[in-house]
Design a protein around this motif. Structure first.
Motif, short mmCIF file in Angstrom:
data_model
loop_
_atom_site.label_atom_id
_atom_site.label_comp_id
_atom_site.label_asym_id
_atom_site.label_seq_id
_atom_site.Cartn_x
_atom_site.Cartn_y
_atom_site.Cartn_z
N ILE A 165 1.89 1.81 -3.63
CA ILE A 165 0.90 2.28 -4.55
C ILE A 165 0.51 3.74 -4.07
O ILE A 165 0.54 4.61 -4.99
CB ILE A 165 -0.37 1.35 -4.29
N ILE A 189 5.66 12.37 -13.64
CA ILE A 189 4.38 12.13 -13.42
C ILE A 189 3.83 12.81 -12.18
O ILE A 189 2.69 12.62 -11.60
CB ILE A 189 4.00 10.44 -13.07
N ILE A 204 1.83 6.65 -7.17
CA ILE A 204 0.58 6.86 -8.43
C ILE A 204 0.89 8.54 -8.63
O ILE A 204 1.66 9.15 -7.78
CB ILE A 204 -0.75 6.86 -7.61
N PRO A 205 0.33 8.87 -9.79
CA PRO A 205 0.85 10.35 -10.10
C PRO A 205 0.20 11.22 -9.01
O PRO A 205 -0.75 11.10 -8.48
CB PRO A 205 -0.03 10.26 -11.30
N CYS A 262 0.96 -1.12 0.04
CA CYS A 262 0.04 -0.10 0.02
C CYS A 262 0.83 1.29 -0.04
O CYS A 262 0.51 2.35 -0.77
CB CYS A 262 -0.93 0.09 1.15
N ILE A 314 -0.81 11.19 -16.64
CA ILE A 314 0.45 10.88 -16.64
C ILE A 314 1.24 11.50 -17.58
O ILE A 314 0.70 11.84 -18.82
CB ILE A 314 0.65 9.43 -16.91
N ILE A 353 -4.97 13.16 -2.95
CA ILE A 353 -5.16 11.96 -2.41
C ILE A 353 -5.61 11.97 -1.02
O ILE A 353 -6.46 11.38 -0.58
CB ILE A 353 -4.18 10.91 -2.86
N GLN A 407 10.72 7.75 -7.23
CA GLN A 407 9.62 8.98 -7.44
C GLN A 407 10.69 10.11 -8.32
O GLN A 407 10.03 10.81 -9.31
CB GLN A 407 9.43 9.80 -6.10
N ARG A 409 5.64 13.25 -9.16
CA ARG A 409 6.28 12.86 -7.88
C ARG A 409 7.46 13.80 -7.61
O ARG A 409 8.28 13.80 -8.62
CB ARG A 409 6.27 11.31 -7.73
N TRP A 442 -4.02 13.69 -11.72
CA TRP A 442 -4.40 12.73 -12.94
C TRP A 442 -3.71 13.48 -14.20
O TRP A 442 -3.47 14.52 -14.65
CB TRP A 442 -5.75 12.80 -12.96
#
Length: 164
Positions: free
Chosen positions: A34, A128, A38-39, A31, A44, A70, A122, A130, A42
């Motif tokens: 993930i 993306i 993730i980007p 987790c 990429i 998020i 990252q 990060r 939204w």
């Protein structure tokens, strides 16, 4: 789905609490990956190549003090909180083993190395959105240490395993 299956597989040999702690630790580590890979937004590839990060930020304090879409809130608090369960579950997983006093800090250190690996990924995936940041590494390790502080309570609550 894999975590409950892993817990069932380990229960007979290690006992229910240890098996669930190991499965939970594995799930938590997945987790974390993930959540952190993730980007950031939204779409990429939203960061142009010429503006993508080329080195890890040495600026202690971080690039996003207000958190991310998020999980809004303090970025530093979120970075600490995301690693607390992993540290706690690792210490609980090894609490009954004879070598717990050595394995517990080694696992916490491994979580620190895991954080460095995530920050490196990252950086590689900075297009993306990060960012590699030294503050994240420090805060993640702090979260793992805070989670691992329950070592004494876990060892007192669980009798040692005879064969471990």
């Amino acid at each position: 789905m894999c975590s409950p299956a892993l817990a069932r597989l380990l229960t007979r040999r290690l006992g229910r609490v240890t098996a669930i702690a190991i499965a939970g630790f594995c799930w938590t580590v997945v987790c974390i990956a993930i959540l952190t890979l993730i980007p950031a937004r939204w779409g990429i590839g939203v960061v142009p190549v010429d503006r993508a990060q080329t080195q890890c930020s040495p600026d202690y304090g971080g690039p996003a003090p207000d958190g991310f879409w998020i999980l809004p809130g303090s970025q530093r608090l979120l970075n600490i909180a995301v690693f607390v369960p992993a540290g706690a579950l690792w210490v609980l997983a090894v609490a009954r083993w004879r070598r717990a006093q050595a394995l517990a800090p080694l696992g916490i250190a491994a979580l620190g190395v895991y954080s460095i690996g995530i920050e490196t990924l990252q950086l590689a995936a900075s297009r993306i959105g990060r960012a590699c940041d030294i503050t994240d590494m420090v805060d993640n390790l702090a979260g793992a240490i805070i989670g691992g502080r329950g070592r004494g309570a876990a060892r007192a609550a669980l009798p040692p395993l005879a064969s471990a």
